[in-house]
Design an enzyme around this catalytic site. Structure first.
Site, PDB file in Angstrom:
ATOM      1  N   PRO A  50      -9.458  -0.774   0.014  1.00 14.61           N
ATOM      2  CA  PRO A  50     -10.048   0.608   0.112  1.00 14.61           C
ATOM      3  C   PRO A  50     -10.561   1.089   1.161  1.00 14.61           C
ATOM      4  O   PRO A  50     -11.639   0.346   2.007  1.00 14.61           O
ATOM      5  CB  PRO A  50     -10.865   0.883  -1.582  1.00 14.61           C
ATOM      6  CG  PRO A  50     -11.496  -0.696  -1.336  1.00 14.61           C
ATOM      7  CD  PRO A  50     -10.481  -1.778  -0.634  1.00 14.61           C
ATOM      8  N   GLY A  51     -10.272   2.140   1.350  1.00 14.06           N
ATOM      9  CA  GLY A  51     -11.193   2.850   2.579  1.00 14.06           C
ATOM     10  C   GLY A  51     -11.989   4.060   1.855  1.00 14.06           C
ATOM     11  O   GLY A  51     -13.031   4.228   1.755  1.00 14.06           O
ATOM     12  N   CYS A  84     -10.992  27.760  19.351  1.00 14.91           N
ATOM     13  CA  CYS A  84     -10.000  28.851  19.618  1.00 14.91           C
ATOM     14  C   CYS A  84      -8.767  28.680  18.968  1.00 14.91           C
ATOM     15  O   CYS A  84      -7.784  28.415  19.792  1.00 14.91           O
ATOM     16  CB  CYS A  84     -10.214  28.950  21.221  1.00 14.91           C
ATOM     17  SG  CYS A  84      -9.628  30.459  21.584  1.00 14.91           S
ATOM     18  N   HIS A 118       0.728  -1.142  -0.034  1.00 13.10           N
ATOM     19  CA  HIS A 118       0.031   0.009   0.050  1.00 13.10           C
ATOM     20  C   HIS A 118       0.904   1.256  -0.119  1.00 13.10           C
ATOM     21  O   HIS A 118       1.801   1.543   1.142  1.00 13.10           O
ATOM     22  CB  HIS A 118      -0.832   0.037   1.187  1.00 13.10           C
ATOM     23  CG  HIS A 118      -1.762   1.194   1.598  1.00 13.10           C
ATOM     24  ND1 HIS A 118      -2.906   1.460   0.873  1.00 13.10           N
ATOM     25  CD2 HIS A 118      -1.480   2.385   2.036  1.00 13.10           C
ATOM     26  CE1 HIS A 118      -3.301   2.730   1.113  1.00 13.10           C
ATOM     27  NE2 HIS A 118      -2.459   3.154   2.070  1.00 13.10           N
ATOM     28  N   TYR A 177     -12.285   9.451   6.673  1.00 13.09           N
ATOM     29  CA  TYR A 177     -11.515  10.265   7.411  1.00 13.09           C
ATOM     30  C   TYR A 177     -11.998  11.545   7.936  1.00 13.09           C
ATOM     31  O   TYR A 177     -11.433  12.532   8.075  1.00 13.09           O
ATOM     32  CB  TYR A 177     -10.043  10.791   6.557  1.00 13.09           C
ATOM     33  CG  TYR A 177      -9.626   9.130   6.120  1.00 13.09           C
ATOM     34  CD1 TYR A 177      -8.740   8.341   7.111  1.00 13.09           C
ATOM     35  CD2 TYR A 177      -9.570   9.063   4.800  1.00 13.09           C
ATOM     36  CE1 TYR A 177      -8.395   7.123   6.430  1.00 13.09           C
ATOM     37  CE2 TYR A 177      -8.856   7.768   4.317  1.00 13.09           C
ATOM     38  CZ  TYR A 177      -8.405   7.117   5.105  1.00 13.09           C
ATOM     39  OH  TYR A 177      -7.895   5.786   4.707  1.00 13.09           O
TER      40      TYR A 177
END
Ligand code: LLP
Length: 422
Positions: A271-272, A342, A193, A378
């Site tokens: 795959p993701g 912030c 990968h 993600y």
């Protein structure tokens, strides 16, 4: 047409559900996923013998369950991901292995779990071989090889080459075969990968590297894995990889190896992003609109605690507006979109290096919703509690119905493991 190329500036529904109905279910910010899109994406890859979902992209139990029910198996990179896979009914062993643990190290809990459950391991370092071999000689394993090159949408997602910590360096394969022999570990799989969000040109190079490494290992192999990395178009000018051409490259290599080994070889893909990115949307509400000198800002109630990709990689996500305000305006405005945190970097419209940029969006009003698209991969999984923000809720659209698949985290849940010493 992909979500990115059909870049509407106003959106009234997600997966055929009116956004008003979604927003009535939970408060913003929330993620919503379209089940049908995930199923379509799994089916796109059915030419490969095994579709192994890299669950790090989105590991909500309901998403894993969709994968299981649609014939995908899973990759797990931690104890938690193994437990998630088990929680939705993937069994520890089977053929092909329903769960594969892929990592460059064993921490103590993952080693214990892999040993206890008999989970197939994809080893990314020689030390993993020794640690597994000492405790469980005789097992079958996969070796993750770093072919000496890599490529990703960003340097941080490039997982090949000598600056990457991932995999076993290609020229150390022979040494690893010796370690495997010492512990009677049977090398049945090879895996590469090279990075996430790469392209066909780089992926094609992996096929050649794999063929070479597979010849070195020889006929003990029963599986080769192409890894993940398939891109999706986040921007109009980007495109998908030609899946048919990609499969043909791998299939041809597999066939050459099969004729050398004299038995069949299983071809996996891992795959993701490709399976879930376009299925997911992050919905936030515009809570302030202000002008700083010449710059217009839309400030929304989601921040990089909800979606970290822009601040981490300068990633571009398509954005659309859902108008809740009665007042109609037709104009577009160049705006900077920021969140509530912030920290100055809490900006969704930025380029790599933190350079703030603008986006052309409709003139919005307070209370209108901003929909950040292609956020399924993600997104929620990289959420954090920074600024003591709760993890966002997650919804799923299935057959026209909306389900809550994760409730918004409560303050009690956020602080449950914290203790004040007496
Ligand atoms: N297999 C292995 C061993 C991996 O390390 C990865 C991703 C995948 C498969 C799935 O890659 P994909 O098909 O999703 O490209 N947070 C970054 C992506 C990090 C990917 C890490 N490894 C992002 O938001 O772009």
């Amino acid at each position: 047409m992909s979500a990115a190329s059909s870049h509407h500036l106003l959106r009234n529904q997600i997966a055929d559900i009116p956004i008003s109905q979604l927003a009535a279910k939970v408060n913003t910010p929330f993620y919503v996923y379209d089940e049908q899109k995930i199923i379509e994406r799994i089916n796109d890859l059915k030419a490969f013998d095994v579709v192994r979902y890299a669950q790090k992209a989105c590991s909500n139990l309901a998403i894993l369950d969709i994968c299981r029910r649609n014939g995908a198996v899973v990759d797990a990179v931690s104890t938690g991901e193994i437990l998630r896979a088990e929680a939705v009914g993937f069994s520890a062993s089977g053929d092909p292995s329903p769960i594969v643990y892929t990592a460059d190290i064993f921490d103590l809990s993952s080693l214990e779990l892999v040993l206890d459950r008999g989970i197939h391991t994809n080893c990314g370092s020689p030390d993993m071989l020794t640690q597994l071999g000492q405790k469980a000689p005789g097992r079958s394993i996969t070796l993750r090889i770093n072919p000496g090159f890599g490529h990703g949408h960003n340097q941080k997602t490039n997982t090949g080459g000598s600056q990457s910590k991932h995999g076993i360096w290609h020229s150390e394969l022979t040494d690893c075969l010796r370690i495997a022999e010492k512990y009677n570990l049977r090398v049945t799989g090879l895996h590469m990968h090279i990075g996430s969000g790469t392209d066909l040109e780089h992926l094609a190079q992996v096929v050649t590297a794999m063929e070479q490494a597979a010849r070195e290992v020889g006929s003990s192999l029963d599986t080769i894995s192409a890894g993940g990395g398939l891109p999706i178009p986040y921007q109009t000018e980007e495109s998908y990889v030609d899946l048919e051409a990609y499969f043909q490259l791998w299939d041809a290599a597999r066939k050459r190896l099969e004729s050398q080994f004299g038995h069949s070889l299983r071809l996996e893909i891992e795959p993701g992003r490709y399976l879930v990115a376009e299925a997911g949307f992050l919905v936030a509400e515009i809570r302030a609109i202000k002008k700083m000198d010449k710059n217009w800002f839309y400030l929304v109630d989601a921040g990089f605690n909800d979606l970290a990709r822009p601040i981490l990689y300068g990633s571009h996500h398509p954005m659309t507006i859902y108008r809740r305000s009665a007042e109609k305006t037709n104009g577009l405005r160049e705006v900077i979109v920021g969140g509530p945190l912030c920290e100055s970097g809490d900006i969704f419209t930025q380029k790599e290096g933190g350079f703030v940029c603008t986006r052309s969006l409709p003139e919005a009003q307070l209370g209108d919703l901003l929909i950040i698209e292609c956020a399924g991969a993600y997104g929620a999984v990289m959420g954090s509690n920074y600024n003591s923000k709760p993890l966002a809720a997650e919804l799923l659209v299935r057959d026209g119905q909306v389900f809550t698949i994760r409730e918004r985290q409560t303050f009690a849940q956020m602080t449950a493991a914290e203790h004040i010493p007496d």
